[in-house]
Design a protein around this motif. Structure first.
Motif, PDB file in Angstrom:
ATOM      1  N   GLY A 219       0.812  -1.228   0.000  1.00 53.43           N
ATOM      2  CA  GLY A 219       0.000   0.000   0.000  1.00 53.43           C
ATOM      3  C   GLY A 219       0.835   1.262   0.000  1.00 53.43           C
ATOM      4  N   LYS A 220       0.141   2.396  -0.170  1.00 56.93           N
ATOM      5  CA  LYS A 220       0.804   3.696  -0.152  1.00 56.93           C
ATOM      6  C   LYS A 220       1.276   3.962   1.277  1.00 56.93           C
ATOM      7  N   LYS A 221       2.504   4.435   1.435  1.00 59.92           N
ATOM      8  CA  LYS A 221       2.997   4.664   2.794  1.00 59.92           C
ATOM      9  C   LYS A 221       2.339   5.894   3.415  1.00 59.92           C
ATOM     10  N   ALA A 222       2.255   5.868   4.749  1.00 57.83           N
ATOM     11  CA  ALA A 222       1.559   6.937   5.458  1.00 57.83           C
ATOM     12  C   ALA A 222       2.297   8.272   5.336  1.00 57.83           C
ATOM     13  N   PHE A 223       3.614   8.228   5.314  1.00 59.72           N
ATOM     14  CA  PHE A 223       4.411   9.452   5.185  1.00 59.72           C
ATOM     15  C   PHE A 223       5.383   9.284   4.022  1.00 59.72           C
ATOM     16  N   SER A 224       5.398  10.252   3.135  1.00 59.70           N
ATOM     17  CA  SER A 224       6.323  10.179   1.998  1.00 59.70           C
ATOM     18  C   SER A 224       7.736  10.485   2.484  1.00 59.70           C
ATOM     19  N   SER A 225       8.748  10.201   1.641  1.00 61.05           N
ATOM     20  CA  SER A 225      10.114  10.539   2.036  1.00 61.05           C
ATOM     21  C   SER A 225      10.266  12.057   2.127  1.00 61.05           C
ATOM     22  N   THR A 226       9.517  12.788   1.305  1.00 64.63           N
ATOM     23  CA  THR A 226       9.583  14.268   1.366  1.00 64.63           C
ATOM     24  C   THR A 226       9.196  14.747   2.759  1.00 64.63           C
ATOM     25  N   GLU A 227       8.125  14.145   3.313  1.00 69.58           N
ATOM     26  CA  GLU A 227       7.718  14.533   4.682  1.00 69.58           C
ATOM     27  C   GLU A 227       8.773  14.095   5.702  1.00 69.58           C
ATOM     28  N   GLY A 228       9.311  12.895   5.501  1.00 67.42           N
ATOM     29  CA  GLY A 228      10.335  12.380   6.414  1.00 67.42           C
ATOM     30  C   GLY A 228      11.545  13.307   6.473  1.00 67.42           C
ATOM     31  N   HIS A 229      11.996  13.757   5.296  1.00 61.93           N
ATOM     32  CA  HIS A 229      13.143  14.682   5.239  1.00 61.93           C
ATOM     33  C   HIS A 229      12.826  15.959   6.021  1.00 61.93           C
ATOM     34  N   GLU A 230      11.600  16.435   5.834  1.00 59.27           N
ATOM     35  CA  GLU A 230      11.214  17.710   6.458  1.00 59.27           C
ATOM     36  C   GLU A 230      11.198  17.593   7.983  1.00 59.27           C
ATOM     37  N   TYR A 231      10.668  16.465   8.494  1.00 58.78           N
ATOM     38  CA  TYR A 231      10.524  16.322   9.949  1.00 58.78           C
ATOM     39  C   TYR A 231      11.827  15.888  10.634  1.00 58.78           C
ATOM     40  N   ALA A 232      12.762  15.287   9.885  1.00 57.86           N
ATOM     41  CA  ALA A 232      13.952  14.677  10.504  1.00 57.86           C
ATOM     42  C   ALA A 232      14.670  15.600  11.501  1.00 57.86           C
ATOM     43  N   PRO A 233      14.935  16.872  11.160  1.00 60.57           N
ATOM     44  CA  PRO A 233      15.684  17.709  12.112  1.00 60.57           C
ATOM     45  C   PRO A 233      14.945  17.982  13.418  1.00 60.57           C
ATOM     46  N   THR A 234      13.647  17.650  13.492  1.00 59.57           N
ATOM     47  CA  THR A 234      12.927  17.869  14.759  1.00 59.57           C
ATOM     48  C   THR A 234      13.242  16.769  15.773  1.00 59.57           C
ATOM     49  N   SER A 235      13.897  15.694  15.341  1.00 61.74           N
ATOM     50  CA  SER A 235      14.250  14.631  16.279  1.00 61.74           C
ATOM     51  C   SER A 235      15.363  15.113  17.205  1.00 61.74           C
ATOM     52  N   GLU A 236      15.230  14.774  18.487  1.00 62.64           N
ATOM     53  CA  GLU A 236      16.274  15.206  19.433  1.00 62.64           C
ATOM     54  C   GLU A 236      17.594  14.483  19.176  1.00 62.64           C
ATOM     55  N   PHE A 237      17.548  13.411  18.344  1.00 63.85           N
ATOM     56  CA  PHE A 237      18.766  12.657  18.054  1.00 63.85           C
ATOM     57  C   PHE A 237      19.422  13.048  16.733  1.00 63.85           C
ATOM     58  N   PHE A 238      18.792  13.980  16.018  1.00 69.30           N
ATOM     59  CA  PHE A 238      19.258  14.289  14.663  1.00 69.30           C
ATOM     60  C   PHE A 238      20.720  14.764  14.640  1.00 69.30           C
ATOM     61  N   ASN A 239      21.064  15.697  15.522  1.00 66.16           N
ATOM     62  CA  ASN A 239      22.441  16.236  15.514  1.00 66.16           C
ATOM     63  C   ASN A 239      23.468  15.173  15.880  1.00 66.16           C
ATOM     64  N   GLU A 240      23.068  14.276  16.790  1.00 66.82           N
ATOM     65  CA  GLU A 240      23.945  13.150  17.158  1.00 66.82           C
ATOM     66  C   GLU A 240      24.245  12.302  15.927  1.00 66.82           C
ATOM     67  N   ARG A 241      23.164  12.016  15.173  1.00 68.73           N
ATOM     68  CA  ARG A 241      23.333  11.190  13.971  1.00 68.73           C
ATOM     69  C   ARG A 241      24.288  11.869  12.985  1.00 68.73           C
ATOM     70  N   ILE A 242      24.089  13.143  12.756  1.00 69.57           N
ATOM     71  CA  ILE A 242      24.926  13.867  11.797  1.00 69.57           C
ATOM     72  C   ILE A 242      26.403  13.829  12.222  1.00 69.57           C
ATOM     73  N   LYS A 243      26.606  13.971  13.548  1.00 71.95           N
ATOM     74  CA  LYS A 243      27.992  13.957  14.068  1.00 71.95           C
ATOM     75  C   LYS A 243      28.655  12.608  13.819  1.00 71.95           C
ATOM     76  N   HIS A 244      27.841  11.541  13.940  1.00 71.81           N
ATOM     77  CA  HIS A 244      28.370  10.184  13.867  1.00 71.81           C
ATOM     78  C   HIS A 244      28.622   9.713  12.432  1.00 71.81           C
ATOM     79  N   LEU A 245      27.928  10.326  11.463  1.00 75.95           N
ATOM     80  CA  LEU A 245      27.917   9.786  10.095  1.00 75.95           C
ATOM     81  C   LEU A 245      29.263   9.708   9.368  1.00 75.95           C
ATOM     82  N   PRO A 246      30.156  10.719   9.490  1.00 72.32           N
ATOM     83  CA  PRO A 246      31.428  10.619   8.753  1.00 72.32           C
ATOM     84  C   PRO A 246      32.191   9.338   9.086  1.00 72.32           C
TER      85      PRO A 246
END
Ligand code: PMV
Length: 332
Positions: A189-216
């Motif tokens: 079925g069609k997913k409840a949230f598109s990737s466009t919405e996911g990208h938009e909401y991602a920085p609101t996660s309290e873990f987002f900056n941690e993830r960015i720091k860890h990625l390199p």
């Protein structure tokens, strides 16, 4: 002029989740993926003075061709066509017809293969002679992950810091390593949230900056695993990365839960199989379907177990392949 291109979908080993620049689709991190030979889009683009406006129709596997009704999707395609028209210095309208090799109800995002095929066909039809790198920049404007469907095999998308510097290139050709992506479909079925919405909401996660720091760190370990063909290390990193991306989705505002019972059933099964040294590693994009990364020698065996799970509707076997390229046979 009329031109046709075929492009594969791709599965991200390292995910693009959250946009640093929304208009140019710039990611926060370098990402790494593999092209998928079973899931492709074929697109014909014709610029001709007889057309009074741009038009777009799509046919999915085993379905009749129909005009695209989703206005937002249509607009993204026409925006890319306009940009290519401007770069080529032409004024004629385009007819775009597209066909997908995989079932539309498989719940596999088709935007990567769609925008990669569109870019290659439209640029050639408009008379532009672009390098692979230039094509990846254009495809990225349609959908970020589409830039990784232009080069062959195992692909790196450099995050860059501007439109010109955020491009994709092949790290290794398809023949470099015999891996498979078994797509286990649990929810067509069609997913409840598109990737466009996911990208938009991602920085609101309290873990987002941690993830960015860890990625390199994870990017360099993943490159290392590919270079050494260390399958267990690669698989471990792919799974860590999938859980990290989905942890951001789960903790964003609003929260996004992509996993369902089928997703969890497959993960449990893979963990059981691992105890018997049958190695398949899971990753999920913006949806509940599971991509199982395994070595080709194990693909048949793993498929046999996964197909028996009651939540699994089908398994599509993908091997790494050539990226987007022109073909002779047109769709109209
Ligand atoms: O290209 P988009 O905007 O559809 O985003 C793709 C997002 C993921 O598939 C979840 C991750 C990725 O890197 O492909």
């Amino acid at each position: 002029m009329k031109q046709t291109a075929i492009a594969p979908a791709n599965i991200a080993f390292l995910k693009y989740w959250g946009k640093k620049d929304e208009r140019a689709n710039l990611p926060w991190t370098d990402t790494i993926s593999m092209t998928m030979d079973r899931c492709t889009t074929k697109t014909t683009v014709d610029f001709d003075t007889s057309y009074k406006k741009d038009s777009l129709s799509v046919s999915f596997y085993n379905q009749e061709e129909s005009e695209v009704r989703d206005q937002k999707k249509k607009q993204k395609v026409f925006d890319l066509i306009s940009r290519i028209r401007t770069e080529a210095g032409i004024q004629t309208y385009a007819r775009v017809v597209s066909e997908n090799s995989f079932p539309s109800d498989a719940g596999i995002a088709a935007s990567a293969s769609a925008f990669a095929a569109l870019t290659v066909a439209a640029a050639a039809a408009a008379g532009l002679q672009l390098s692979e790198r230039e094509l990846t920049l254009l495809a990225r404007l349609g959908s970020g992950s589409a830039c990784r469907s232009i080069p062959d095999g195992y692909v790196l998308w450099k995050k860059g810091s501007s439109h010109e510097t955020s491009y994709a290139k092949s790290l290794y050709p398809p023949s470099y390593w015999n891996l498979c992506d078994l797509v286990a479909v649990v929810d067509p079925g069609k997913k409840a949230f598109s990737s466009t919405e996911g990208h938009e909401y991602a920085p609101t996660s309290e873990f987002f900056n941690e993830r960015i720091k860890h990625l390199p760190k994870r990017v360099s370990l993943l490159k290392e695993a590919l270079k050494k063909k260390d399958f267990e290390l690669l698989g471990t990193l792919i799974e860590e990365e999938a859980r990290s991306m989905h942890a951001i989705a789960l903790s964003s505002q609003p929260p996004i839960v992509y996993w369902n019972d089928g997703t969890k059933q497959i993960i449990s099964c893979l963990l059981e199989l691992r105890k018997t040294h049958l190695l398949g590693y899971y990753t999920m994009d913006a949806g509940s379907n599971v991509h199982i990364i395994c070595q080709q020698k194990d693909a048949g065996n793993i498929t046999k177990y996964i197909e028996q799970l009651d939540q699994v509707q089908m398994v599509l076997t993908n091997r790494p392949c050539e990226g987007a390229h022109l073909v002779e046979e047109h769709l109209f």
